[in-house]
Design a protein around this motif. Structure first.
Motif, PDB file in Angstrom:
ATOM      1  N   SER A 127       6.534   7.911  -9.091  1.00 29.18           N
ATOM      2  CA  SER A 127       5.915   8.495  -7.908  1.00 29.18           C
ATOM      3  C   SER A 127       4.456   8.079  -7.771  1.00 29.18           C
ATOM      4  N   LEU A 128       3.759   8.042  -8.894  1.00 21.21           N
ATOM      5  CA  LEU A 128       2.373   7.590  -8.866  1.00 21.21           C
ATOM      6  C   LEU A 128       2.281   6.132  -8.422  1.00 21.21           C
ATOM      7  N   ALA A 129       3.225   5.316  -8.875  1.00 16.33           N
ATOM      8  CA  ALA A 129       3.239   3.917  -8.462  1.00 16.33           C
ATOM      9  C   ALA A 129       3.490   3.793  -6.966  1.00 16.33           C
ATOM     10  N   VAL A 130       4.380   4.638  -6.435  1.00 12.68           N
ATOM     11  CA  VAL A 130       4.627   4.624  -4.990  1.00 12.68           C
ATOM     12  C   VAL A 130       3.360   4.990  -4.234  1.00 12.68           C
ATOM     13  N   ARG A 131       2.667   6.012  -4.688  1.00 11.74           N
ATOM     14  CA  ARG A 131       1.428   6.415  -4.021  1.00 11.74           C
ATOM     15  C   ARG A 131       0.392   5.294  -4.054  1.00 11.74           C
ATOM     16  N   ARG A 132       0.271   4.644  -5.207  1.00 11.64           N
ATOM     17  CA  ARG A 132      -0.671   3.523  -5.300  1.00 11.64           C
ATOM     18  C   ARG A 132      -0.258   2.401  -4.350  1.00 11.64           C
ATOM     19  N   GLY A 133       1.038   2.128  -4.298  1.00 11.59           N
ATOM     20  CA  GLY A 133       1.517   1.081  -3.401  1.00 11.59           C
ATOM     21  C   GLY A 133       1.221   1.388  -1.948  1.00 11.59           C
ATOM     22  N   MET A 134       1.420   2.635  -1.546  1.00 10.12           N
ATOM     23  CA  MET A 134       1.140   3.024  -0.168  1.00 10.12           C
ATOM     24  C   MET A 134      -0.348   2.907   0.143  1.00 10.12           C
ATOM     25  N   GLN A 135      -1.178   3.308  -0.803  1.00  6.99           N
ATOM     26  CA  GLN A 135      -2.610   3.216  -0.577  1.00  6.99           C
ATOM     27  C   GLN A 135      -3.060   1.764  -0.479  1.00  6.99           C
ATOM     28  N   LEU A 136      -2.522   0.904  -1.337  1.00  9.64           N
ATOM     29  CA  LEU A 136      -2.872  -0.514  -1.272  1.00  9.64           C
ATOM     30  C   LEU A 136      -2.442  -1.124   0.060  1.00  9.64           C
ATOM     31  N   PHE A 137      -1.260  -0.754   0.540  1.00  6.29           N
ATOM     32  CA  PHE A 137      -0.805  -1.255   1.832  1.00  6.29           C
ATOM     33  C   PHE A 137      -1.756  -0.826   2.935  1.00  6.29           C
ATOM     34  N   LYS A 138      -2.140   0.438   2.931  1.00  7.05           N
ATOM     35  CA  LYS A 138      -3.049   0.941   3.964  1.00  7.05           C
ATOM     36  C   LYS A 138      -4.397   0.234   3.908  1.00  7.05           C
ATOM     37  N   GLN A 139      -4.777  -0.260   2.728  1.00  7.19           N
ATOM     38  CA  GLN A 139      -6.024  -0.998   2.574  1.00  7.19           C
ATOM     39  C   GLN A 139      -5.874  -2.475   2.914  1.00  7.19           C
ATOM     40  N   GLY A 140      -4.658  -2.895   3.227  1.00  7.36           N
ATOM     41  CA  GLY A 140      -4.420  -4.286   3.601  1.00  7.36           C
ATOM     42  C   GLY A 140      -3.983  -5.180   2.461  1.00  7.36           C
ATOM     43  N   ASP A 141      -3.795  -4.627   1.263  1.00  8.85           N
ATOM     44  CA  ASP A 141      -3.340  -5.410   0.113  1.00  8.85           C
ATOM     45  C   ASP A 141      -1.817  -5.327   0.048  1.00  8.85           C
ATOM     46  N   VAL A 142      -1.168  -6.150   0.856  1.00  6.11           N
ATOM     47  CA  VAL A 142       0.289  -6.061   0.977  1.00  6.11           C
ATOM     48  C   VAL A 142       0.966  -6.517  -0.307  1.00  6.11           C
ATOM     49  N   ALA A 143       0.508  -7.627  -0.886  1.00  7.41           N
ATOM     50  CA  ALA A 143       1.115  -8.117  -2.128  1.00  7.41           C
ATOM     51  C   ALA A 143       0.954  -7.097  -3.252  1.00  7.41           C
ATOM     52  N   GLY A 144      -0.228  -6.480  -3.319  1.00  3.58           N
ATOM     53  CA  GLY A 144      -0.457  -5.459  -4.331  1.00  3.58           C
ATOM     54  C   GLY A 144       0.457  -4.261  -4.150  1.00  3.58           C
ATOM     55  N   SER A 145       0.742  -3.919  -2.899  1.00  7.77           N
ATOM     56  CA  SER A 145       1.625  -2.777  -2.649  1.00  7.77           C
ATOM     57  C   SER A 145       3.033  -3.064  -3.157  1.00  7.77           C
ATOM     58  N   VAL A 146       3.534  -4.285  -2.943  1.00  4.00           N
ATOM     59  CA  VAL A 146       4.870  -4.631  -3.424  1.00  4.00           C
ATOM     60  C   VAL A 146       4.924  -4.578  -4.952  1.00  4.00           C
TER      61      VAL A 146
END
Length: 265
Positions: A76-95
């Motif tokens: 769940s923490l990884a999902v939250r980090r992924g969502m935050q990275l996506f919102k920041q524009g780091d799409v590769a990091g979110s995946v």
């Protein structure tokens, strides 16, 4: 509806503790019903119980039986980090974070629509389509994932073939998404979609603009796609709601190198 904050695209569509805390509170001017958990009953007879209430309870029972709560919490923490990275524009990091969540708890994969969205913007369309098909299999009422599967497969196979493969889902309670679904499934006029909801609530206006633009993109009409998706970003809902899909509209513009200048709200 209670006074709790509700996003149209609830981050809690995973059956685990999820990213419900990511982003600010979201309200529609005219509240729309959340997505429902699929049942065998026809739409009119389906109980109005959100998936986010049913699925965490089921996951909690599984964790109790399997002893897997710690893995689910880390995922769940990884999902939250992924969502935050996506919102920041780091799409590769979110995946990378979404994939980590799946490694920690494989049950996550069937519910990670966020991962499918990120894969679309990395041009990993086959993997994106697979993700959305898994999500629709888990929740056959998921209108937006059906559309996003089409968007991925239109890039792979072309519009006509993607439409033959279109995932049919149950009736969506949101008028704007029912109209968008019909347009993608059967063909239609995205300008009419945008026009029909131009005087609706802020949220409906945003979603009509977003999906009109995405339809144009599937048809390779880049200028029209830009016009609608930039308008979605500049709209009151797009700029103020904190909805994950409002962040997606911004990411879309960033990935296409579109600026928001010179557009009216």
């Amino acid at each position: 509806m209670t006074s709790a904050c509700l996003s149209l695209r609830s981050p809690a569509s995973s059956p685990f503790p999820s990213a419900a805390g990511v982003g600010s509170c979201v309200r529609w001017a005219q509240p729309l019903p959340p997505k429902l958990f699929r049942s065998a009953l026809p739409p009119a007879a389906m109980p109005a119980v959100p998936r986010r209430l049913l699925l965490p309870a089921a996951a909690g029972i599984w964790d109790f039986l399997s002893g897997g709560a710690s893995g689910a919490a880390a995922a769940s923490l990884a999902v939250r980090r992924g969502m935050q990275l996506f919102k920041q524009g780091d799409v590769a990091g979110s995946v990378a974070e979404f994939d980590r969540a799946i490694e920690l708890d494989p049950r996550q994969k069937a519910y990670l629509w966020q991962r499918g969205l990120s894969l679309y913007y990395l041009d990993r369309f086959e993997e994106g389509a697979e993700q959305f098909r898994l999500d629709v299999a888990a929740n056959p009422n998921d209108t937006e994932e059906s559309i996003w599967c089409f968007l991925c497969e239109a890039q792979l196979y072309g519009v006509e073939e993607a439409r033959k493969r279109f995932l049919e889902v149950g009736l969506d309670g949101r008028p704007v998404m029912r109209a968008a679904y019909a347009m993608f499934k059967d063909g239609g006029d995205p300008e009419k979609l945008a026009s029909n909801f131009s005087s609706s609530s802020d949220g409906e206006l945003f979603y009509a603009s977003l999906y009109a633009g995405l339809y144009h993109e599937s048809q390779k009409n880049a200028d029209s796609a830009k016009s609608h998706i930039v308008a979605a970003c500049k709209s009151r809902y797009g700029s103020r709601s904190g909805d994950y899909m409002a962040s997606l509209a911004l990411v879309h513009c960033q990935c296409r190198n579109w600026t928001l200048e010179g557009q009216e709200s």
